[in-house]
Enzyme design. Structure first.
Site, PDB file in Angstrom:
ATOM      1  N   ARG A  18       0.818  -1.207   0.000  1.00 24.24           N
ATOM      2  CA  ARG A  18       0.000   0.000   0.000  1.00 24.24           C
ATOM      3  C   ARG A  18       0.861   1.270   0.000  1.00 24.24           C
ATOM      4  O   ARG A  18       0.332   2.379   0.042  1.00 24.24           O
ATOM      5  CB  ARG A  18      -0.918   0.000   1.220  1.00 24.24           C
ATOM      6  CG  ARG A  18      -1.808  -1.225   1.305  1.00 24.24           C
ATOM      7  CD  ARG A  18      -2.874  -1.085   2.363  1.00 24.24           C
ATOM      8  NE  ARG A  18      -3.571  -2.345   2.581  1.00 24.24           N
ATOM      9  CZ  ARG A  18      -4.676  -2.474   3.299  1.00 24.24           C
ATOM     10  NH1 ARG A  18      -5.214  -1.414   3.884  1.00 24.24           N
ATOM     11  NH2 ARG A  18      -5.253  -3.650   3.459  1.00 24.24           N
ATOM     12  N   SER A  19       2.168   1.100  -0.056  1.00 23.99           N
ATOM     13  CA  SER A  19       3.059   2.256  -0.007  1.00 23.99           C
ATOM     14  C   SER A  19       2.813   3.261  -1.129  1.00 23.99           C
ATOM     15  O   SER A  19       2.862   4.480  -0.887  1.00 23.99           O
ATOM     16  CB  SER A  19       4.517   1.802  -0.014  1.00 23.99           C
ATOM     17  OG  SER A  19       4.843   1.153   1.195  1.00 23.99           O
ATOM     18  N   THR A  63      10.764  -3.686   1.517  1.00 24.03           N
ATOM     19  CA  THR A  63      10.062  -4.653   2.334  1.00 24.03           C
ATOM     20  C   THR A  63      10.780  -5.994   2.189  1.00 24.03           C
ATOM     21  O   THR A  63      11.838  -6.076   1.552  1.00 24.03           O
ATOM     22  CB  THR A  63       8.574  -4.722   1.935  1.00 24.03           C
ATOM     23  OG1 THR A  63       7.880  -5.575   2.847  1.00 24.03           O
ATOM     24  CG2 THR A  63       8.389  -5.219   0.514  1.00 24.03           C
ATOM     25  N   LYS A  67      15.486  -6.129   3.464  1.00 25.73           N
ATOM     26  CA  LYS A  67      15.932  -5.219   4.524  1.00 25.73           C
ATOM     27  C   LYS A  67      17.385  -5.476   4.940  1.00 25.73           C
ATOM     28  O   LYS A  67      18.113  -4.536   5.237  1.00 25.73           O
ATOM     29  CB  LYS A  67      14.996  -5.306   5.719  1.00 25.73           C
ATOM     30  CG  LYS A  67      13.589  -4.814   5.398  1.00 25.73           C
ATOM     31  CD  LYS A  67      12.665  -4.883   6.596  1.00 25.73           C
ATOM     32  CE  LYS A  67      11.264  -4.416   6.235  1.00 25.73           C
ATOM     33  NZ  LYS A  67      10.340  -4.430   7.382  1.00 25.73           N
ATOM     34  N   ASN A  88      14.633  -0.349   6.016  1.00 22.61           N
ATOM     35  CA  ASN A  88      13.464  -0.341   5.131  1.00 22.61           C
ATOM     36  C   ASN A  88      13.383   0.938   4.304  1.00 22.61           C
ATOM     37  O   ASN A  88      12.417   1.126   3.578  1.00 22.61           O
ATOM     38  CB  ASN A  88      12.168  -0.537   5.934  1.00 22.61           C
ATOM     39  CG  ASN A  88      11.783   0.703   6.733  1.00 22.61           C
ATOM     40  OD1 ASN A  88      12.639   1.517   7.097  1.00 22.61           O
ATOM     41  ND2 ASN A  88      10.500   0.843   7.008  1.00 22.61           N
ATOM     42  N   ASP A 103      10.502   1.358  10.735  1.00 23.73           N
ATOM     43  CA  ASP A 103       9.558   0.450  11.402  1.00 23.73           C
ATOM     44  C   ASP A 103       9.524   0.719  12.904  1.00 23.73           C
ATOM     45  O   ASP A 103       8.467   0.637  13.528  1.00 23.73           O
ATOM     46  CB  ASP A 103       9.954  -1.007  11.150  1.00 23.73           C
ATOM     47  CG  ASP A 103       9.638  -1.463   9.732  1.00 23.73           C
ATOM     48  OD1 ASP A 103       8.735  -0.873   9.103  1.00 23.73           O
ATOM     49  OD2 ASP A 103      10.284  -2.408   9.256  1.00 23.73           O
ATOM     50  N   GLY A 126       6.849 -13.944  18.296  1.00 27.96           N
ATOM     51  CA  GLY A 126       7.642 -14.108  17.089  1.00 27.96           C
ATOM     52  C   GLY A 126       9.066 -13.627  17.303  1.00 27.96           C
ATOM     53  O   GLY A 126       9.306 -12.713  18.103  1.00 27.96           O
ATOM     54  N   ALA A 127      10.007 -14.231  16.574  1.00 32.22           N
ATOM     55  CA  ALA A 127      11.417 -13.889  16.767  1.00 32.22           C
ATOM     56  C   ALA A 127      12.123 -13.577  15.454  1.00 32.22           C
ATOM     57  O   ALA A 127      13.343 -13.693  15.354  1.00 32.22           O
ATOM     58  CB  ALA A 127      12.136 -15.042  17.477  1.00 32.22           C
ATOM     59  N   GLY A 128      11.354 -13.151  14.445  1.00 28.84           N
ATOM     60  CA  GLY A 128      11.940 -12.830  13.154  1.00 28.84           C
ATOM     61  C   GLY A 128      12.455 -11.402  13.068  1.00 28.84           C
ATOM     62  O   GLY A 128      12.659 -10.730  14.082  1.00 28.84           O
TER      63      GLY A 128
END
Length: 278
Positions: A18-19, A63, A67, A88, A103, A126-128
């Site tokens: 949507r950027s 994205t 990154k 980003n 971010d 989460g750990a990403g």
């Protein structure tokens, strides 16, 4: 003669982004005749794609999965990029490329809109890669203790090291296990289609405080539904998307993610309409 300025968001996949809507709305308010497009670029093809850009290119939004590649490519990094090793946003120029991580500011800005300006402790699911930005954002909000819930607790080791570097005690918990402690805020960084162990969402909601789920394409997520069932507030990632894009606009216009643009209230309102509707 002025060179027409070009910008774009790159990623793989990228059709969902949507950027372009967000940035087009901002530059229309600012009276800037800048083109902002989207392009599918693979990690393997990233360096060649950047090298092929002409002098009309002002910057890029990145994205996944670009990154880390953007971090490695840039000559200069802001503090948030140095900590997360994820960029980003790239600002291009004859003196070299500068990398930013908006971010982190996007998370801080989205939470501020929901009245959350300070938290002593929090949980990350989460750990990403996005979890590293969430951890830095929580440190900026004053958190000194963060529990990271992941399928494999050993995957949290990088976040433990990052926490040590920024003064946050990071603990690891298994997804589906009882919560280590109650928190006023949870940030979920899992993909929207991530499968959860039976009962895990409900267990997390019971002691999770408010929820910021970075997902925005599919709503509500199973986590958001569990939060609602528990009578707790849950916000999608649209607010984070909006505020990280505003910081990108600041970078492309002023060279600084913390330097507001002219008529910023009107810019933000137009961007909000573009991505969320009236």
């Amino acid at each position: 003669m002025l060179i027409p300025r070009r910008l774009a968001v790159w990623g793989d996949p990228i059709a969902h982004s949507r950027s372009p809507r967000l940035h087009a709305a901002a530059y229309e308010v600012l009276g800037l005749d800048w083109a902002y497009d989207r392009r599918q670029v693979t990690e393997a093809g990233f360096a060649a794609a950047v090298a092929a850009l002409g002098p009309e290119w002002l910057g890029l939004s990145l994205t996944m999965p670009l990154k880390l590649a953007a971090f490695r490519h840039a000559a200069r990094h802001d503090r948030r990029v140095e900590l997360t090793e994820a960029a980003n946003t790239l600002l291009l120029g004859p003196s070299g490329t500068s990398a930013f991580n908006t971010d982190v500011g996007g998370i801080v800005g989205a939470l501020a809109e929901d009245g959350i300006a300070q938290v002593p402790a929090a949980r990350i699911i989460g750990a990403g890669a996005t979890a590293t930005s969430a951890l830095v954002a929580l440190q900026e909000l004053g958190a000194t203790r963060v529990d990271v819930v992941a399928r494999r607790p050993e995957a949290v080791s990088r976040l433990v090291g990052l926490g040590d570097a920024i003064g946050v005690r990071v603990t690891a918990s298994a997804l589906g296990a009882p919560a280590a402690f109650a928190v006023p805020l949870t940030i979920a960084t899992l993909p929207g289609d991530a499968a959860l162990p039976l009962g895990a969402a409900e267990t997390l909601a019971a002691t999770g405080g408010a929820l910021l789920d970075v997902v925005y394409g599919t709503w509500p997520t199973p986590l958001a539904a569990a939060w609602a069932e528990a009578g707790r507030t849950a916000a999608s990632g649209l607010g984070m998307l909006l505020h990280q894009a505003l910081r990108q606009v600041r970078i492309f216009v002023n060279g600084d993610p913390e330097s507001p643009v002219d008529r910023e209230d009107a810019v933000l309102a137009a961007m909000r309409r573009a991505v969320m509707g009236d």
